[in-house]
Design an enzyme around this catalytic site. Structure first.
Site: not given
Length: 349
Positions: A63, A174, A206-207, A229, A316
């Site tokens: 992603h 990410d 995706e998130e 990922d 994150h």
């Protein structure tokens, strides 16, 4: 190990979920040099490298969206209320700088919390998102409205930084790592003469809920899917290898094993890594993976799906960290796997 130019360009380009256009543009321009590039209405990108008639289709999925924020209100004093796009804790947001993606260009913004006086500090409660606001330097609502609009999204500020031991510090690892790996693996597969059509997929959103992967899995209907990922590293304070296995920077390609992944494909990934001398480890899932792999696994009549992860610290946050050797290990493993797959290869269970 130097940061590849394409990876650096992807990391610098902003692309929060639902606003992936700039990162997608970088990816598509790179892909057009060697692949057939298409897209869908959600914004997911596809780069197909053909092997010939009747070749099975191998989807390589990463992603391309990143976490971010979005403006929800402009106050009379020019300060901004906001919400998160994807999962970001308030303690991670506090004191950070963002770039808002406004119609007139990028607008710098600071995240701050409401003021606490000395007598309040001792008894202050847990920090909440509602305690935070954005400051773009505007002195009134009217001035702020000349710069931004409600709904404008934003991402962390900051450039990628190379660290000792081949490590990379950046926002958006990410999962720009996954979208980079997918495209580079497809390019190399085309060079080695594998008997598969390799389709790199830069999935969006995706998130928010793996939405891009859901439509991509249905529309592409590949014979096999490999999803890439990041996975939170355990080699930091609080890391616990007992939960899902040791996941450490420098451990190579993390091969996921679990009931929502095709066992034959996971075993083939492991066998290939062993035979090719590719550094690798294992991570364990007992239910969903909470990655795009879940969508491919359940699409149509079920797509044989594997999951490879890059060990990553501080996921994150604006300071995610990886080892570039692990990135290269995953690319090498996908290429080696593609060379072993033919139209006779079966993943029926």
């Amino acid at each position: 190990m130097a940061v590849p130019d394409l990876l650096r360009a992807l990391l610098v380009a902003p692309g929060p979920s639902g606003h992936e256009e700039e990162a997608t543009r970088v990816w598509r321009e790179a892909a057009s040099a060697f692949a057939e590039v298409t897209s869908d209405t959600l914004g997911t990108s596809y780069a197909r490298v053909r092997a010939g008639d009747d070749a099975p289709t191998l989807a390589i999925v990463g992603h391309i969206d990143e976490i971010g924020i979005a403006i929800t209100n402009i106050e009379s004093n020019g300060l901004l209320s906001f919400t998160t796009v994807g999962g970001i804790g308030p303690e991670t947001l506090h004191g950070q700088r963002f770039e808002l993606l406004a119609a007139g260009g990028r607008i710098p913004a600071a995240v701050a919390r409401k003021r606490l006086y000395p007598e309040q500090v001792r008894d202050r409660g847990r920090l909440e998102h509602t305690d935070l606001h954005l400051d773009i330097g505007a002195s009134s609502r009217e001035e702020a409205e000349q710069l931004v609009r409600v709904g404008d999204a934003g991402v962390w500020g900051g450039e990628p930084r190379e660290l000792p031991n081949g490590r990379l510090l950046s926002k958006a690892l990410d999962n720009r790592l996954g979208s980079y790996i997918a495209l580079e693996a497809a390019r190399r597969i085309g060079q080695v003469g594998a008997q598969v059509d390799a389709v790199a997929v830069a999935a969006v959103q995706e998130e928010l809920g793996t939405y891009g992967a859901r439509t991509a899995a249905f529309g592409l209907a590949p014979d096999i899917a490999i999803v890439i990922d990041v996975s939170p590293a355990t080699d930091v304070p609080g890391g616990n290898a007992q939960r899902a296995g040791a996941i450490e920077l420098g451990m190579g390609a993390m091969i996921a094993r679990g009931p929502t992944l095709n066992k034959k494909l996971s075993d083939l990934l492991s066998e290939t890594a062993e035979a090719e001398g590719i550094v690798h480890g294992f991570e364990v899932y007992s239910r969903e993976t909470h990655t795009d792999a879940d969508e491919f696994h359940l699409a149509r009549e079920g797509i044989p799906t594997g999951l490879l992860s890059v060990p990553t610290r501080y996921v994150h946050t604006p300071n995610e960290m990886c080892d570039l050797a692990d990135v290269e290990a995953i690319i090498s493993l996908i290429v080696a796997l593609a060379r072993r797959v033919t139209k006779e290869t079966s993943f029926l269970r």
